[in-house]
Design a protein around this motif. Sequence first.
Motif, mmCIF file in Angstrom:
data_model
loop_
_atom_site.group_PDB
_atom_site.id
_atom_site.type_symbol
_atom_site.label_atom_id
_atom_site.label_comp_id
_atom_site.label_asym_id
_atom_site.label_seq_id
_atom_site.Cartn_x
_atom_site.Cartn_y
_atom_site.Cartn_z
ATOM 1 N N PHE A 194 17.456 69.526 -2.441
ATOM 2 C CA PHE A 194 18.185 68.511 -3.200
ATOM 3 C C PHE A 194 17.389 68.238 -4.477
ATOM 4 O O PHE A 194 16.292 67.682 -4.426
ATOM 5 N N ALA A 195 17.945 68.657 -5.612
ATOM 6 C CA ALA A 195 17.265 68.499 -6.895
ATOM 7 C C ALA A 195 18.034 67.477 -7.721
ATOM 8 O O ALA A 195 19.084 67.784 -8.289
ATOM 9 N N ARG A 196 17.518 66.268 -7.757
ATOM 10 C CA ARG A 196 18.201 65.197 -8.488
ATOM 11 C C ARG A 196 17.585 65.027 -9.875
ATOM 12 O O ARG A 196 16.377 64.969 -10.037
ATOM 13 N N ALA A 197 18.456 64.977 -10.882
ATOM 14 C CA ALA A 197 18.027 64.756 -12.269
ATOM 15 C C ALA A 197 16.912 65.716 -12.664
ATOM 16 O O ALA A 197 15.931 65.324 -13.288
ATOM 17 N N PRO A 201 12.859 62.596 -16.610
ATOM 18 C CA PRO A 201 11.845 61.706 -16.029
ATOM 19 C C PRO A 201 12.227 61.170 -14.647
ATOM 20 O O PRO A 201 11.348 60.715 -13.908
ATOM 21 N N ASP A 202 13.508 61.218 -14.291
ATOM 22 C CA ASP A 202 13.964 60.727 -12.993
ATOM 23 C C ASP A 202 13.995 61.806 -11.912
ATOM 24 O O ASP A 202 14.519 61.578 -10.823
ATOM 25 N N GLU A 203 13.439 62.967 -12.194
ATOM 26 C CA GLU A 203 13.543 64.098 -11.272
ATOM 27 C C GLU A 203 12.993 63.770 -9.876
ATOM 28 O O GLU A 203 11.934 63.180 -9.724
ATOM 29 N N GLN A 204 13.768 64.191 -8.865
ATOM 30 C CA GLN A 204 13.336 64.105 -7.467
ATOM 31 C C GLN A 204 13.752 65.405 -6.772
ATOM 32 O O GLN A 204 14.931 65.755 -6.793
ATOM 33 N N ILE A 205 12.800 66.090 -6.182
ATOM 34 C CA ILE A 205 13.068 67.329 -5.463
ATOM 35 C C ILE A 205 12.754 67.103 -3.985
ATOM 36 O O ILE A 205 11.642 66.715 -3.636
ATOM 37 N N THR A 206 13.735 67.341 -3.126
ATOM 38 C CA THR A 206 13.571 67.156 -1.686
ATOM 39 C C THR A 206 13.954 68.445 -0.973
ATOM 40 O O THR A 206 15.034 68.988 -1.216
ATOM 41 N N VAL A 207 13.075 68.939 -0.116
ATOM 42 C CA VAL A 207 13.338 70.142 0.674
ATOM 43 C C VAL A 207 13.435 69.733 2.142
ATOM 44 O O VAL A 207 12.513 69.109 2.675
ATOM 45 N N PRO A 215 24.097 63.006 3.845
ATOM 46 C CA PRO A 215 24.955 62.916 2.653
ATOM 47 C C PRO A 215 24.369 62.038 1.552
ATOM 48 O O PRO A 215 24.580 62.300 0.367
ATOM 49 N N GLY A 216 23.618 61.011 1.943
ATOM 50 C CA GLY A 216 23.039 60.117 0.955
ATOM 51 C C GLY A 216 21.974 60.745 0.084
ATOM 52 O O GLY A 216 21.546 60.145 -0.911
ATOM 53 N N MET A 217 21.541 61.950 0.411
ATOM 54 C CA MET A 217 20.548 62.640 -0.408
ATOM 55 C C MET A 217 21.141 63.194 -1.699
ATOM 56 O O MET A 217 20.397 63.637 -2.579
ATOM 57 N N ALA A 218 22.462 63.212 -1.825
ATOM 58 C CA ALA A 218 23.116 63.824 -2.983
ATOM 59 C C ALA A 218 24.002 62.823 -3.709
ATOM 60 O O ALA A 218 24.598 61.932 -3.094
ATOM 61 N N ASP A 219 24.074 62.979 -5.009
ATOM 62 C CA ASP A 219 25.048 62.275 -5.833
ATOM 63 C C ASP A 219 25.443 63.214 -6.962
ATOM 64 O O ASP A 219 25.119 64.402 -6.937
ATOM 65 N N MET A 220 26.141 62.698 -7.968
ATOM 66 C CA MET A 220 26.633 63.572 -9.025
ATOM 67 C C MET A 220 25.526 64.056 -9.968
ATOM 68 O O MET A 220 25.759 64.930 -10.800
ATOM 69 N N ARG A 221 24.336 63.504 -9.854
ATOM 70 C CA ARG A 221 23.203 64.001 -10.647
ATOM 71 C C ARG A 221 22.343 64.973 -9.843
ATOM 72 O O ARG A 221 21.283 65.370 -10.292
ATOM 73 N N THR A 222 22.829 65.342 -8.657
ATOM 74 C CA THR A 222 22.054 66.199 -7.764
ATOM 75 C C THR A 222 22.641 67.598 -7.724
ATOM 76 O O THR A 222 23.855 67.771 -7.596
#
Length: 250
Positions: A194-197, A201-207, A215-222
Amino acid sequence: MTGSVVIAGLGPGSDALVTPEVRAALDAATDIIGYIPYVRRVAPRAGLTRHESDNRVEIDRARHALTLAAGGARVVVVSSGDPGVFAMASAVFEAVEHGERAWRELDVRVLPGITAMLAAAARVGAPLGHDFCAINLSDNLKPWALIEKRLRLAVEADFAMAFYNPRSASRPEGFVRALDVLRETCAPDRVMIFARAVCTPDEQITVRPLAEADPGMADMRTLVLVGSSATRLIPRKGAPFVYTPRSVPA
C-alpha cells in the motif's frame, strides 16, 4: 499563429520526478488545463493562464484545450503520473475523434511521466519485475462486473497487479470486493503493498500479506500493488525488500 496541445505527465508527486521535456513544455505554455490539484503544481507566472476544473469533466476539459489551441494558444493539459495511464491523453484523443475536423490537424503531443505504479514499485524493490497489469478499481466509467472479471482473469494468469483508485469515500465497497476476490483466489501470504501519497511529504508505504490487508489501508491517494505467486519478500531491519524474479520455472 499556430497553437498546440501537449498532454503532459507531472509524475507521482515530487518535482524531482518531472522530466526535463515536460518542464520545457510548461515553460513554453500560454495555458495550463487540468484537474485542480494538478494545475496548482504549476507555479503561476506572467503570460500563463491556469484553467482548473473538477475531476469528472475530462471530455469538456479536452475540448477546452483543443478550442484554445485552435485559436493559437500553446496549451499543456496536465495529469499526474503518466498522461496515458488512466489519465487525460485518452480523453483528448476521444475529443479529437468526435470533435471539430480542424482539431485533427493540430499539433498534439503526449509527453510521458513516471507513474505512481512505477514509483511505488521502486520504493520497495522490484515487485513488477516480471509480467504485470494495471487495473483501475473505480466503477465511475465502467461497471463493477467488468472490474471483477478482469481481476479474476489477472489472478488466473498470475500477474503481479497494480490497483489505481482503489477506494473512494463515496464508493468504499469496491476495494472490499476486490479483497474478497483476492482472498477467494490467492494464498493468504500473497504480498500486498500500500503506497499512499508516494513521492510526496505525506508518503506512507505499508507491506502486508493478503491475510492482514484491511480496506482501511487504501484510499484514492493510495496505489496498491499485489505480487504474483512468485513474488518474494526479503526480511531485513526496517522495511523489507520485495521483488518478483524475472525467470519462471518451466
